[in-house]
Design an enzyme around this catalytic site. Structure first.
Site, PDB file in Angstrom:
ATOM      1  CD  GLU A 145      -9.479  -4.368   2.732  1.00 50.40           C
ATOM      2  OE1 GLU A 145      -8.445  -3.680   2.654  1.00 50.40           O
ATOM      3  OE2 GLU A 145     -10.536  -4.059   2.157  1.00 50.40           O
ATOM      4  N   GLY A 146      -4.872  -5.689   3.567  1.00 45.58           N
ATOM      5  CA  GLY A 146      -3.497  -5.916   4.027  1.00 45.58           C
ATOM      6  C   GLY A 146      -3.359  -5.919   5.538  1.00 45.58           C
ATOM      7  CG  PHE A 147       0.239  -6.831   8.830  1.00 50.19           C
ATOM      8  CD1 PHE A 147       0.178  -8.147   9.243  1.00 50.19           C
ATOM      9  CD2 PHE A 147       0.804  -5.898   9.688  1.00 50.19           C
ATOM     10  CE1 PHE A 147       0.663  -8.536  10.482  1.00 50.19           C
ATOM     11  CE2 PHE A 147       1.296  -6.271  10.933  1.00 50.19           C
ATOM     12  CZ  PHE A 147       1.232  -7.598  11.324  1.00 50.19           C
ATOM     13  CG  ASN A 148       0.013  -1.901   8.665  1.00 54.52           C
ATOM     14  OD1 ASN A 148       0.315  -1.919   9.856  1.00 54.52           O
ATOM     15  ND2 ASN A 148       0.884  -2.231   7.711  1.00 54.52           N
ATOM     16  CB  THR A 193      -3.567   1.127   6.562  1.00 59.01           C
ATOM     17  OG1 THR A 193      -3.101   0.064   5.736  1.00 59.01           O
ATOM     18  CG2 THR A 193      -4.968   1.493   6.158  1.00 59.01           C
TER      19      THR A 193
HETATM   20  O1  GFB Z   1       0.109  -2.643   5.381  1.00 61.54           O
HETATM   21  P1  GFB Z   1      -0.630  -2.391   4.161  1.00 61.54           P
HETATM   22  O2  GFB Z   1      -1.818  -3.171   4.008  1.00 61.54           O
HETATM   23  O3  GFB Z   1      -0.952  -0.886   4.001  1.00 61.54           O
HETATM   24  O4  GFB Z   1       0.410  -2.613   2.953  1.00 61.54           O
HETATM   25  P2  GFB Z   1      -1.532  -0.037   2.786  1.00 61.54           P
HETATM   26  C1  GFB Z   1       0.470  -3.765   2.274  1.00 61.54           C
HETATM   27  C2  GFB Z   1       1.739  -4.554   2.571  1.00 61.54           C
HETATM   28  O5  GFB Z   1       2.790  -4.094   1.722  1.00 61.54           O
HETATM   29  C3  GFB Z   1       2.321  -4.449   3.976  1.00 61.54           C
HETATM   30  C4  GFB Z   1       4.032  -4.269   2.355  1.00 61.54           C
HETATM   31  O6  GFB Z   1       1.654  -5.234   4.903  1.00 61.54           O
HETATM   32  C5  GFB Z   1       3.743  -4.919   3.720  1.00 61.54           C
HETATM   33  O7  GFB Z   1       3.803  -6.321   3.592  1.00 61.54           O
HETATM   34  N1  GFB Z   1       4.646  -2.954   2.574  1.00 61.54           N
HETATM   35  C6  GFB Z   1       4.105  -1.745   2.355  1.00 61.54           C
HETATM   36  C7  GFB Z   1       5.908  -2.762   3.034  1.00 61.54           C
HETATM   37  N2  GFB Z   1       4.986  -0.762   2.659  1.00 61.54           N
HETATM   38  C8  GFB Z   1       6.122  -1.379   3.088  1.00 61.54           C
HETATM   39  C9  GFB Z   1       7.387  -0.920   3.569  1.00 61.54           C
HETATM   40  O8  GFB Z   1       7.667   0.270   3.672  1.00 61.54           O
HETATM   41  N3  GFB Z   1       8.274  -1.858   3.945  1.00 61.54           N
HETATM   42  C10 GFB Z   1       8.008  -3.185   3.866  1.00 61.54           C
HETATM   43  N4  GFB Z   1       8.947  -4.039   4.272  1.00 61.54           N
HETATM   44  N5  GFB Z   1       6.839  -3.663   3.406  1.00 61.54           N
HETATM   45  C11 GFB Z   1      -3.415  -1.162   1.351  1.00 61.54           C
HETATM   46  C12 GFB Z   1      -3.929  -2.539   1.643  1.00 61.54           C
HETATM   47  O9  GFB Z   1      -2.065  -1.065   1.704  1.00 61.54           O
HETATM   48  O10 GFB Z   1      -3.473  -0.900  -0.003  1.00 61.54           O
HETATM   49  C13 GFB Z   1      -5.283  -2.730   1.066  1.00 61.54           C
HETATM   50  O11 GFB Z   1      -4.084  -2.711   3.014  1.00 61.54           O
HETATM   51  C14 GFB Z   1      -5.292  -2.392  -0.408  1.00 61.54           C
HETATM   52  O12 GFB Z   1      -5.662  -4.017   1.279  1.00 61.54           O
HETATM   53  C15 GFB Z   1      -4.741  -1.002  -0.576  1.00 61.54           C
HETATM   54  O13 GFB Z   1      -4.501  -3.350  -1.094  1.00 61.54           O
HETATM   55  C16 GFB Z   1      -4.645  -0.603  -2.040  1.00 61.54           C
HETATM   56  O14 GFB Z   1      -2.669   0.744   3.276  1.00 61.54           O
HETATM   57  O15 GFB Z   1      -0.367   0.713   2.266  1.00 61.54           O
END
Ligand code: GFB
Length: 420
Positions: free
Chosen positions: A46-49, A380
């Site tokens: 799972e990612g940061f958000n 997210t």
């Molecule tokens: O935040 P996040 O979990 O949301 O996205 P999702 C994953 C990571 O990608 C972020 C990078 O924490 C950032 O490190 N990232 C994404 C970005 N968009 C940007 C952006 O616009 N700018 C920058 N600088 N970095 C989910 C994951 O991603 O996707 C789940 O949380 C799973 O675990 C799923 O992998 C498929 O909801 O987009």
């Protein structure tokens, strides 16, 4: 003399009952056994958000426990797991552990509920410099295996056989372990964890796979209080403000996005104007492969952005994206001279200090302050920007928009309006 002796004995008794000495070699220190510590961890991919959302579920429980009269429950502190080994971060350039204070304003979090960083848990126990933490209890949450087959979604929990072999070390630290690990099939909100806490007098409890617990109530006043308390730290906010000022002619005064010093003093408002730019969150990388039916190609992205810029009579677009530079330049080359296309590129000193996570937060802050925002469906990262815009007081039609794969079949995101 008799009264003195009796008082002494009473104090001694109180100490014996409520305060045990923690001794190491010949040094002793009063511990505070009345404190209980809740540690938690989240499914590694799972990612940061999403992790921010899991935090909100648990911290809302802490907020509730803080206000109960039950002495077994109201002394809990939530221990914040350091940011570590996130799959989306390139670890060659990122230190293995980053504390929450790197990104968030800890005092602001603490105004909502008692939270401490993992390193503070250890320093609470100074001067002994504990080198090992043996957690009293580890509960690994898992879904009921029959839940989807039987359609039984009632709230329940039960100690069951582990679906997967349990880990023996926690938070990627060799010295954090436990001798008592149980798997619990669980379905219900975070508040249901209380029932488990009441069945043990363990002082240190770790909930593994905390993403299994649900919000107590999604979108209510408490949900939004926990969300409002999650302010980014002042230094990161300043970097984003400087960028808005320098390139996008945007400032809180001009944009009507000034917030109270303290989130508890915020009042409902819907009069934010935002900076004179359109912001887009363009999620790429794993989304391009995993969500083929939702992620549009660059020709489509270009036409959606340029159409919206013309409609809003704006010339600047800020694009937050995880796409590699080459890909981004391909998209940028589609825009003709009448548009200005911006992306935040961190100077080396900021990259070094805040790493990918901090740069992503700066992207999110800049998107939050735009006149109009278009996100990526089901991301997210975009959801957290939408929430931030609710807090800043934007009208909902400027926030809940997503890039479409197919304009005839484009699902609008759900609108979650802020509640005070
Ligand atoms: O935040 P996040 O979990 O949301 O996205 P999702 C994953 C990571 O990608 C972020 C990078 O924490 C950032 O490190 N990232 C994404 C970005 N968009 C940007 C952006 O616009 N700018 C920058 N600088 N970095 C989910 C994951 O991603 O996707 C789940 O949380 C799973 O675990 C799923 O992998 C498929 O909801 O987009």
């Amino acid at each position: 003399m008799l009264i003195r002796t009796i008082s002494f004995l009473i104090i001694l008794l109180i100490n014996l009952v409520f305060c045990e000495d923690v001794c190491y070699k010949d040094k002793c220190q009063k511990s505070t056994p009345q404190n209980r510590y809740l540690f938690y961890d989240v499914n590694p991919p799972e990612g940061f958000n999403l992790r921010r959302d899991v935090y909100m579920r648990l911290v809302s429980l802490m907020h509730k426990l803080k206000h109960t009269n039950n002495p077994d429950l109201n002394k809990f502190k939530l221990v914040l797991p350091p940011w570590s080994h996130l799959v989306h971060w390139r670890y060659r350039e990122t230190p293995e552990y980053l504390p929450w204070s790197k990104f968030f304003d800890i005092e602001s979090l603490q105004r909502f509920a008692p939270v401490i960083e993992l390193h503070e848990y250890f320093s609470d126990l100074e001067p002994f410099k504990y080198t090992k933490l043996i957690l009293d209890r580890v509960y690994i949450l898992q879904h009921f295996e029959d839940m989807f087959e039987t359609g039984n979604f009632e709230e329940r929990w039960k100690v069951e056989k582990c679906h997967k072999p349990p880990k023996l070390k926690y938070f990627y630290y060799a010295n954090i372990t436990s001798n008592t690990v149980k798997c619990i099939s669980f379905h219900g909100p975070a508040t249901k964890l209380q029932e488990i806490f009441l069945k043990t007098n363990a002082r240190t409890i770790l909930i593994e796979h905390a993403e299994v617990v649900l919000h107590n109530t999604f979108g209510d006043k408490i949900y939004w209080q926990s969300r409002r308390s999650m302010r980014f730290n002042v230094k990161i906010r300043k970097i984003a403000s400087d960028f808005r000022n320098s390139y996008l002619n945007s400032s809180d005064e001009l944009d009507n996005t000034i917030l109270e010093q303290n989130w508890e003093d915020e009042k409902p408002k819907r009069n934010a104007i935002g900076g004179p730019y359109l912001a887009v969150h363009l999620r790429r990388r794993d989304f391009v492969r995993a969500r083929v039916n939702e992620i549009p190609d660059f020709n489509s992205v270009y036409s959606q952005i340029s159409k919206k810029l013309d409609e809003l009579k704006l010339h600047s677009v800020f694009i937050a994206t995880d796409s590699p530079e080459k890909e981004f330049n391909e998209l940028k080359s589609k825009f003709d001279k009448k548009y200005e296309v911006y992306r935040y590129i961190a100077p080396p000193e900021i990259e070094k200090e805040y790493h990918e996570a901090g740069v992503a937060i700066i992207d999110q802050i800049i998107c939050s302050h735009a006149r109009y925002f278009i996100g990526t469906s089901e991301s997210t990262f975009s959801f957290r920007i939408q929430e931030e815009r609710e807090i800043l007081g934007f009208r909902t039609n400027t926030t809940y928009n997503v890039l479409c794969k197919n304009k005839n079949n484009c699902k609008k995101p759900s609108v979650w309006q802020i509640v005070y």
